[in-house]
Write an enzyme that holds these catalytic residues in place. Structure first.
Site, PDB file in Angstrom:
ATOM      1  N   GLU B  52       0.817  -1.220   0.000  1.00 26.72           N
ATOM      2  CA  GLU B  52       0.000   0.000   0.000  1.00 26.72           C
ATOM      3  C   GLU B  52       0.848   1.266   0.000  1.00 26.72           C
ATOM      4  OE1 GLU B  52      -0.451  -2.592   2.007  1.00 26.72           O
ATOM      5  OE2 GLU B  52      -2.522  -3.266   1.862  1.00 26.72           O
ATOM      6  N   PHE B 114     -12.021  -7.741  13.353  1.00 26.45           N
ATOM      7  CA  PHE B 114     -10.903  -8.189  12.526  1.00 26.45           C
ATOM      8  C   PHE B 114     -10.496  -7.078  11.553  1.00 26.45           C
ATOM      9  CE2 PHE B 114      -9.400 -10.237   8.545  1.00 26.45           C
ATOM     10  CZ  PHE B 114      -8.178 -10.658   9.032  1.00 26.45           C
ATOM     11  N   GLN B 115      -9.225  -6.818  11.484  1.00 29.17           N
ATOM     12  CA  GLN B 115      -8.646  -5.779  10.618  1.00 29.17           C
ATOM     13  C   GLN B 115      -9.301  -4.414  10.839  1.00 29.17           C
ATOM     14  OE1 GLN B 115      -8.377  -7.309   6.520  1.00 29.17           O
ATOM     15  NE2 GLN B 115      -6.310  -8.039   7.000  1.00 29.17           N
ATOM     16  N   LYS B 164     -17.802  -1.258   5.452  1.00 31.75           N
ATOM     17  CA  LYS B 164     -18.264  -2.180   4.424  1.00 31.75           C
ATOM     18  C   LYS B 164     -19.783  -2.104   4.215  1.00 31.75           C
ATOM     19  CE  LYS B 164     -17.448  -6.948   2.974  1.00 31.75           C
ATOM     20  NZ  LYS B 164     -16.880  -8.243   3.382  1.00 31.75           N
ATOM     21  N   MET B 473      24.065   9.398   3.144  1.00 30.68           N
ATOM     22  CA  MET B 473      23.986  10.736   3.737  1.00 30.68           C
ATOM     23  C   MET B 473      24.264  10.681   5.233  1.00 30.68           C
ATOM     24  SD  MET B 473      23.724  13.846   3.006  1.00 30.68           S
ATOM     25  CE  MET B 473      22.777  14.413   1.593  1.00 30.68           C
TER      26      MET B 473
END
Lengths: 190, 573
Positions: B52, B114-115, B164, B473
């Site tokens: 993602e 969940f999630q 959802k 760096m």
């Protein structure tokens, strides 16, 4: 906040006077979930504490009115005010430092009583002096309701100190400009 | 549910189609399934990424390359939290990215389903604005408002969290005709009085300097700024993100200013008597020690965001508005002063302190050499993206940008892993433009899984890995300020980048010796059948100069490697 072109310092966050000034901010916000969190985060990420916060429905539906007090470096507070104004859900922000507004706050104070009438009489006198109402008179404690400006409440609380304050709750200041103000205009428009 | 009523997801996708969205970059998951399902019937092309974060940077690259919003679609929980770095990157650099996140159904909110993650809560500090939609009927209004906030004013990322049941449920709410956001104001043009004061100050200046930032790129102010520079005979410098607004190869252009800017740009900053920021925000990489920055100069600030005024550096004249429209309004008002001596001085600095690097020899391949050849061979026609670190600064120094939206780099957030996925997004947006991702071996490994995405779509995107086997760096700082006590910078265990790219099915080439540079780069330029990865194995311990140590004044710039020990920086990181 434009400065004199001849000034030698250009740092916006320079230490300055006014660190102890208590700034009272009025906000008109859209009444949306999360708006309070977004506002709190603007203070929190700069390490600023909110002294008091009062939220209520505004005169117009769909909007809420907030009064926030805070203190600290005035340049940072100016940045905080700009960042608050930038929030999509914030309709207006005003800092009342320059023009003191009408101000009110409520406190409930629970003090110990019960050692004779002298003490009760003394408490009664303090209540009279500060326009307080004794809203509960129990065997061991009494509860006073104070209404006034922050300074007036502070004075009353000092006078009550000898009575063993057992519990204190304050609503936080709410303020309103006298006469016509930007906030009045805003709410009439919406 | 009547079959004739659209779902929330279908309404969402239809809105995006009407808004002109071509691509959605995303990764599927349970809570977002109704939206992915609606995409099956849509003309919007779904680009399935491998992570993602990659999706978010691709949308960011798409947006920076076109000026149009980039759209991301991910699922709830970890899918959503993986977008946080991309959101920060887009917020810090003012990029319009719309992130759509699936969410557990409303009846499960707050129950540790969940999630489930509190996605609006997690992302408050990294979005311009965000929404949690709690009913399907609300969706058309919220999405229209979100799109308005996304596409107007100072750009920034907007997140919409979509439970959802909202996307699956029926929605027959009418399309709202108006948008009502009383707290959202979009400045367009400063008032006449401020414009007149600015014009007078510009005309009176003997040593004016135009400092061009990302706002100039975003508003397309370059042409107007070039005209202003020409009329005033005032030199131009730009920030890392301002590259390309004004052609960096122009005679009045002094290149990049700031921490690793050119010596002549920074000398001009120190000596100017007027500096005008056009869409720059006086970032600490530009100012160094704020108390010593342009103290004697008149400071003008053009910005569309009033909160940028006096944030780090105070300004004498503040011009609130769109950069292009503001500069266009200034143009007819200004009368040029005499800047002949000033231009001669700037030219003298340019000759006295040119950008240099150690002359190449057969044993030492130098990043600066590779990048200056890439600059020459692409003839200013390639869009370049970078990661973050030494390669980024060398690319900014040696690859001059000649046109708007041809240079994409994570400036504010400094996000390693940005360059490659951003290049993929830019290549989707502009299929006919050569796109080069210039990356380091450190950052590239953070998002290189998107090679699969690039290969699937046969994108002719090029990746140039400047491989010094270090987080270079940080190693440079440890060498200069921490007595070379190296800590956490050695990337031993790097893979064979050529073999790895080939494993994905990409073309892969390697440059090991200076004599190979032109041949290999030319071969990569000619290759058009898919992604091409070029690994340049460069000298391990080169440093980026010039350099203004963090917290030091611009006047304390180091033009080359110092001979004595330096104090630890006291300023910003």
């Amino acid at each position: 906040m434009s400065s004199d072109p001849n000034s030698t310092s250009n740092a916006a966050a320079k230490p300055a006077d006014g660190l102890n000034d208590v700034h009272t901010l009025s906000l008109v916000v859209r009444d949306r979930p999360g708006v309070l969190v977004r506002i709190a985060l603007v203070f929190a990420r700069r390490g600023y504490n909110i002294g008091s916060l009062a939220v209520s429905p505004g005169a117009a539906g769909g909007f809420a009115r907030m009064t926030i007090t805070s203190q600290g470096n005035p340049e940072t507070l100016e940045q905080i005010i700009k960042q608050l104004a930038k929030l999509v859900d914030v309709v207006h922000v005003a800092d009342h430092l320059e023009h003191p507004p009408l101000e009110a706050e409520i406190a409930l104070v629970k003090v110990g009583v019960g050692e004779g009438s002298d003490r009760n009489q003394a408490l009664h006198e303090v209540a009279l002096e500060f326009n307080a109402v004794v809203v509960d008179r129990g065997k061991a404690t009494s509860v006073l309701r104070l209404i006034g400006s922050r300074d007036e409440l502070q004075a009353a609380l000092s006078a009550l100190a000898p009575f063993q304050v057992q519990e204190l709750v304050r609503s936080g200041s709410v303020v309103m400009d006298k006469g016509r103000s930007v906030l009045t205009d805003l709410l009439q428009k919406s | 549910m009547k079959a004739s009523v659209d779902t929330g997801a279908q309404r969402l996708i239809r809105f995006l189609e009407h808004a002109g969205v071509e691509y959605i970059f995303g990764l599927s998951g349970g809570a977002a399934m109704p939206i992915f399902d609606a995409l099956v019937d849509s003309r919007i092309k779904l680009i399935l990424t491998r992570h993602e974060q990659g999706a978010t940077h691709m949308a960011d690259g798409y947006a920076r390359a076109t000026g149009k919003p980039g759209v991301v679609l991910v699922t709830s929980g970890p899918g959503a939290t993986n977008t946080v770095t991309g959101l920060l990157t887009a917020l810090m650099d003012s990029v319009p990215v719309l992130v759509l996140t699936g969410q557990t159904p409303t009846f499960n909110l707050g129950k540790d389903a969940f999630q489930e993650a509190d996605v609006t809560g997690i992302t408050y500090p990294v979005v311009k604005h965000s929404y949690l939609i709690t009913s399907a009927q609300e969706l058309p209004r919220v999405v229209k408002e979100a799109w308005h906030v996304l596409t107007t004013g100072r750009p920034g990322p907007v997140l919409v969290d979509l439970p959802k049941d909202v996307t699956q449920g029926p929605c027959d709410a009418p399309e709202p005709e108006t948008i009502d956001i009383p707290g959202y104001r979009i400045p367009s043009l400063p008032d006449t009085e401020a414009l007149d004061r600015a014009a007078t100050a510009l005309g009176q200046a003997k040593r004016p300097l135009l400092y061009v930032g990302h706002g100039a790129v975003i508003s397309g102010a370059g042409e107007a700024i070039a005209a202003l520079s020409d009329k005033l005979q005032a030199p131009v410098v730009n920030t890392l993100l301002g590259k390309g607004a004004v052609d960096e190869t122009g005679p009045l252009h002094l290149g990049m200013l700031g921490m690793h800017g050119t010596a002549y740009a920074n000398k001009a900053v120190v000596a100017c008597d007027l500096i005008m920021s056009i869409g720059g925000r006086w970032d600490d990489r530009i100012t160094g020690k704020v108390d010593a920055f342009c103290t004697d100069a008149v400071r003008l600030h053009v910005d569309i965001d009033a909160a940028e005024f006096d944030k780090t550096v105070t300004s004498h004249i503040q011009l609130l508005g769109d950069a292009r429209r503001t500069v266009e309004a200034l143009l007819p008002r200004v009368r040029p002063g005499d800047t002949g001596a000033w231009l001669a001085q700037c030219q003298a600095w340019r000759e006295q302190f040119p950008l240099t690097f150690e002359s190449p020899d057969d044993d030492h391949l130098r990043a600066q050499h590779v990048l200056s050849r890439l600059n020459a061979l692409t003839e200013g026609k390639a869009l370049m993206t970078t990661d973050v670190g030494q390669h980024q600064m060398w690319a900014a120094q040696f690859c001059l940008t000649r046109a708007n939206r041809m240079w994409l780099s994570s400036g504010g957030a400094g996000t390693m892993g940005y360059g490659f996925p951003a290049a993929i997004g830019a290549q989707f947006a502009r299929p006919d433009t050569p796109v080069w991702a210039i990356v380091g071996d450190g950052g590239y490994q953070m998002t290189l899984c998107e090679l699969a995405t690039a290969c699937v779509h046969k994108l002719p995107v090029k990746v140039l890995i400047i491989n010094n086997n270090y987080l270079g760096m940080v190693r440079q700082w440890q060498e200069l300020f921490f007595e070379n006590r190296l800590s956490g910078v050695d990337l031993e265990g790097n893979p064979d980048f050529v073999k790895l790219a080939e494993a994905y099915g990409a073309k892969a080439l390697r440059i090991s010796h200076p004599s190979e540079i032109d041949d290999v780069l030319s071969e990569a330029i000619a290759y058009a059948d898919g992604p091409c990865v070029v690994e340049a194995s460069v000298v391990k311990e080169d440093n980026v100069f010039p350099m203004i140590p963090a917290g030091a004044a611009v006047s304390e710039m180091l033009i080359e490697r110092p001979t004595e020990k330096l104090e630890k920086p006291s300023g910003s990181t």
